[in-house]
Design an enzyme around this catalytic site. Structure first.
Site, PDB file in Angstrom:
ATOM      1  N   MET A  25     -16.460 -84.505  69.967  1.00 10.15           N
ATOM      2  CA  MET A  25     -17.340 -84.183  68.832  1.00 10.15           C
ATOM      3  C   MET A  25     -17.882 -85.469  68.221  1.00 10.15           C
ATOM      4  O   MET A  25     -17.122 -86.305  67.728  1.00 10.15           O
ATOM      5  CB  MET A  25     -16.592 -83.368  67.775  1.00 10.15           C
ATOM      6  CG  MET A  25     -16.365 -81.916  68.195  1.00 10.15           C
ATOM      7  SD  MET A  25     -15.616 -80.930  66.900  1.00 10.15           S
ATOM      8  CE  MET A  25     -13.917 -81.473  67.006  1.00 10.15           C
ATOM      9  N   ALA A  26     -19.218 -85.590  68.268  1.00  7.27           N
ATOM     10  CA  ALA A  26     -19.870 -86.765  67.689  1.00  7.27           C
ATOM     11  C   ALA A  26     -19.564 -86.815  66.198  1.00  7.27           C
ATOM     12  O   ALA A  26     -19.609 -85.801  65.507  1.00  7.27           O
ATOM     13  CB  ALA A  26     -21.377 -86.671  67.923  1.00  7.27           C
ATOM     14  N   CYS A 108     -25.682 -81.409  75.075  1.00  9.04           N
ATOM     15  CA  CYS A 108     -26.124 -81.725  73.714  1.00  9.04           C
ATOM     16  C   CYS A 108     -27.483 -81.085  73.428  1.00  9.04           C
ATOM     17  O   CYS A 108     -28.451 -81.310  74.156  1.00  9.04           O
ATOM     18  CB  CYS A 108     -26.206 -83.237  73.501  1.00  9.04           C
ATOM     19  SG  CYS A 108     -26.646 -83.626  71.798  1.00  9.04           S
ATOM     20  N   LYS A 147     -19.805 -81.514  81.162  1.00  6.03           N
ATOM     21  CA  LYS A 147     -19.739 -80.493  80.103  1.00  6.03           C
ATOM     22  C   LYS A 147     -21.143 -79.966  79.854  1.00  6.03           C
ATOM     23  O   LYS A 147     -22.075 -80.745  79.677  1.00  6.03           O
ATOM     24  CB  LYS A 147     -19.153 -81.097  78.832  1.00  6.03           C
ATOM     25  CG  LYS A 147     -18.991 -80.078  77.705  1.00  6.03           C
ATOM     26  CD  LYS A 147     -18.039 -80.605  76.651  1.00  6.03           C
ATOM     27  CE  LYS A 147     -17.870 -79.664  75.490  1.00  6.03           C
ATOM     28  NZ  LYS A 147     -19.054 -79.614  74.621  1.00  6.03           N
ATOM     29  N   GLY A 209     -15.599 -73.027  73.153  1.00  2.00           N
ATOM     30  CA  GLY A 209     -16.384 -72.212  72.220  1.00  2.00           C
ATOM     31  C   GLY A 209     -15.576 -71.134  71.551  1.00  2.00           C
ATOM     32  O   GLY A 209     -15.052 -70.231  72.209  1.00  2.00           O
ATOM     33  N   ASP A 210     -15.431 -71.274  70.231  1.00  2.00           N
ATOM     34  CA  ASP A 210     -14.813 -70.234  69.386  1.00  2.00           C
ATOM     35  C   ASP A 210     -13.337 -69.980  69.694  1.00  2.00           C
ATOM     36  O   ASP A 210     -12.841 -68.870  69.469  1.00  2.00           O
ATOM     37  CB  ASP A 210     -15.597 -68.910  69.486  1.00  2.00           C
ATOM     38  CG  ASP A 210     -17.076 -69.093  69.156  1.00  2.00           C
ATOM     39  OD1 ASP A 210     -17.418 -70.104  68.536  1.00  2.00           O
ATOM     40  OD2 ASP A 210     -17.874 -68.212  69.526  1.00  2.00           O
ATOM     41  N   GLY A 232     -12.631 -77.328  69.419  1.00  2.00           N
ATOM     42  CA  GLY A 232     -13.415 -78.307  68.682  1.00  2.00           C
ATOM     43  C   GLY A 232     -13.264 -78.123  67.190  1.00  2.00           C
ATOM     44  O   GLY A 232     -12.355 -78.663  66.560  1.00  2.00           O
TER      45      GLY A 232
HETATM   46  C1  LIG Z   1     -19.734 -81.938  64.940  1.00  2.00           C
HETATM   47  C2  LIG Z   1     -19.801 -81.623  66.411  1.00  2.00           C
HETATM   48  C3  LIG Z   1     -20.096 -82.631  67.302  1.00  2.00           C
HETATM   49  C4  LIG Z   1     -20.123 -82.366  68.688  1.00  2.00           C
HETATM   50  N1  LIG Z   1     -20.351 -83.393  69.552  1.00  2.00           N
HETATM   51  C5  LIG Z   1     -20.281 -83.171  70.885  1.00  2.00           C
HETATM   52  C6  LIG Z   1     -20.366 -84.247  71.820  1.00  2.00           C
HETATM   53  O1  LIG Z   1     -20.486 -85.431  71.445  1.00  2.00           O
HETATM   54  N2  LIG Z   1     -20.313 -83.936  73.145  1.00  2.00           N
HETATM   55  C7  LIG Z   1     -20.164 -82.655  73.595  1.00  2.00           C
HETATM   56  O2  LIG Z   1     -20.109 -82.424  74.803  1.00  2.00           O
HETATM   57  N3  LIG Z   1     -20.046 -81.623  72.734  1.00  2.00           N
HETATM   58  C8  LIG Z   1     -20.087 -81.848  71.403  1.00  2.00           C
HETATM   59  N4  LIG Z   1     -19.910 -80.807  70.540  1.00  2.00           N
HETATM   60  C9  LIG Z   1     -19.628 -79.460  71.064  1.00  2.00           C
HETATM   61  C10 LIG Z   1     -18.107 -79.223  71.147  1.00  2.00           C
HETATM   62  O3  LIG Z   1     -17.509 -80.094  72.070  1.00  2.00           O
HETATM   63  C11 LIG Z   1     -17.788 -77.761  71.539  1.00  2.00           C
HETATM   64  O4  LIG Z   1     -18.261 -77.509  72.835  1.00  2.00           O
HETATM   65  C12 LIG Z   1     -18.406 -76.762  70.565  1.00  2.00           C
HETATM   66  O5  LIG Z   1     -18.205 -77.164  69.223  1.00  2.00           O
HETATM   67  C13 LIG Z   1     -17.814 -75.354  70.752  1.00  2.00           C
HETATM   68  O6  LIG Z   1     -16.428 -75.361  70.561  1.00  2.00           O
HETATM   69  P1  LIG Z   1     -15.716 -74.904  69.165  1.00  2.00           P
HETATM   70  O7  LIG Z   1     -16.185 -73.516  68.866  1.00  2.00           O
HETATM   71  O8  LIG Z   1     -14.250 -74.982  69.495  1.00  2.00           O
HETATM   72  O9  LIG Z   1     -16.146 -75.863  68.107  1.00  2.00           O
HETATM   73  C14 LIG Z   1     -19.892 -81.050  69.159  1.00  2.00           C
HETATM   74  C15 LIG Z   1     -19.612 -80.046  68.250  1.00  2.00           C
HETATM   75  C16 LIG Z   1     -19.558 -80.302  66.882  1.00  2.00           C
HETATM   76  C17 LIG Z   1     -19.222 -79.181  65.942  1.00  2.00           C
END
Ligand SMILES: Cc1cc2nc3c(=O)[nH]c(=O)nc-3n(C[C@H](O)[C@H](O)[C@H](O)COP(=O)(O)O)c2cc1C
Length: 354
Positions: A25-26, A108, A147, A209-210, A232
């Site tokens: 997560m960026a 992204c 990814k 995701g979720d 995430g």
């Molecule tokens: C703040 C934020 C930054 C993210 N940055 C990246 C990233 O740098 N690279 C990436 O592949 N996915 C990034 N994602 C996506 C997450 O890795 C993940 O696939 C997405 O949030 C869904 O998962 P979650 O529902 O568990 O959050 C980011 C998501 C969030 C919320």
């Protein structure tokens, strides 16, 4: 069907000790976040996306993302870009920095990234996507993972067409976040698509995701056949969610534990980024940690307004004096920062965290 999240699995020759992966997560996945994720049960952690152009130009801040600590492994470092040769060179740099796996970002959705032909746009350009994976896989000895999102547009199934091609080009693992780029983070991740992808490829698939609870993790693993789930947003300021997902216990920390983890997180982040950058970076974490009904809301407001992170730490200790002992224990377990591998080419100021 009960799935054991403590079971190990493999990405080629890298053993991943649990079936839980901490998401890249960026603006979030700093070293402190990844190390904490490992302590709470993530079998694999990932850096935030790192610009291959930034690495090519030896941009100081970009190089700062390559700081790797001894207790992070196995660690994937994620790179993004659109030029195969530049991505290959970037991959060599992240391996030199200590990455066990090179992860490539084809997910992204942010315009700043997609307009350069990187990120999710590559799902619509399979030839270039495969050229990137091929160039990176030939440039490094470690496994390469990708990814991706489901595609650019809502309802897209591009990931199912592209996924097998990426594996043929050299990807040793695929992570799918089955939302379209257009969706950003709205709607729901459609893990029926993850199940279809698992059927199509003979490499491990990670479902992203979720995933916010053990029940959801179990269900997604059982219904998709994925090798692991990725968490995430659910882990932001909440490492206890990771422990609950992996072991089914310890979801609700005491106030002292929350304060202690946040204090260690603050100190580690200041060490990594320097006080000036860390001060702003950390503010969002205060709400994430102190929410969930753990501390009264005005307390977070108070922390956000303090000038220095040292004042925040003092205030946290005052609010939860029992945190002192826990912090001492946690800090005693952290490895010596001088163990970090630093690239020869890194500018000296990065060593100070600045
Ligand atoms: C703040 C934020 C930054 C993210 N940055 C990246 C990233 O740098 N690279 C990436 O592949 N996915 C990034 N994602 C996506 C997450 O890795 C993940 O696939 C997405 O949030 C869904 O998962 P979650 O529902 O568990 O959050 C980011 C998501 C969030 C919320």
């Amino acid at each position: 069907m009960q799935v054991d999240l403590r079971e190990s699995w493999w990405i080629r020759d890298i053993e991943i000790p649990t079936r839980l992966v901490l998401a890249p997560m960026a603006g979030v996945s700093v070293q402190a976040f990844r190390r904490q994720g490992r302590r709470y049960g993530a079998g694999l952690v990932c850096s935030e996306m790192v610009s291959c152009a930034g690495l090519e130009h030896r941009n100081e801040r970009t190089l700062g993302y390559l700081r790797v600590a001894r207790d992070e492994h196995p660690l994937a470092i994620q790179i993004f870009g659109s030029e195969p040769a530049v991505m290959a060179e970037a991959a060599q740099m992240v391996v030199a920095a200590g990455a066990d796996i090179v992860d490539i970002n084809f997910g992204c959705p942010v315009r700043k990234v997609t307009k350069t032909g990187a990120g999710a746009t590559l799902l619509e350009d399979p030839d270039r996507a495969c050229a990137i994976v091929g160039a990176v896989a030939s440039a490094v000895d470690v496994p390469v993972s990708v990814k991706m999102r489901r595609g650019l547009e809502n309802g897209s199934r591009a990931c199912l067409a592209v996924g097998p091609l990426l594996v043929a080009a050299g990807a040793a693992t695929l992570t799918l976040h089955p939302r379209s780029a257009r969706q950003m983070y709205t709607g729901e991740a459609d893990h029926a698509l993850t199940a279809e992808l698992v059927e199509l490829v003979d490499v491990p698939v990670i479902a992203s995701g979720d995933i916010t609870s053990r029940g959801r993790a179990q269900a997604v693993l059982a219904t998709t056949g994925a090798a692991a789930v990725m968490v995430g947003r659910g882990a932001q300021g909440n490492p206890w969610a990771l422990r609950e997902i992996v072991d089914g216990e310890g979801a609700e920390p005491s106030r002292e534990e929350v304060a202690a983890e946040l204090i260690v997180f603050i100190r580690e982040t200041v060490r990594e980024l320097g006080e000036r950058r860390a001060g702003g970076f950390l503010k969002k974490f205060y709400g994430w940690y102190l929410g969930h009904g753990r501390f009264p809301r005005p307390f977070k407001q108070e922390l956000v307004q303090l000038e220095t992170t040292e004042e925040v730490v003092t205030r946290l200790f005052a609010a939860a004096p029992g945190a002192v002992e826990i912090v001492e224990r946690l800090e005693a377990e952290l490895p010596d920062p001088s163990d970090e591998i630093l690239l020869d080419s890194m500018p000296i100021s990065i060593y100070g965290g600045g």
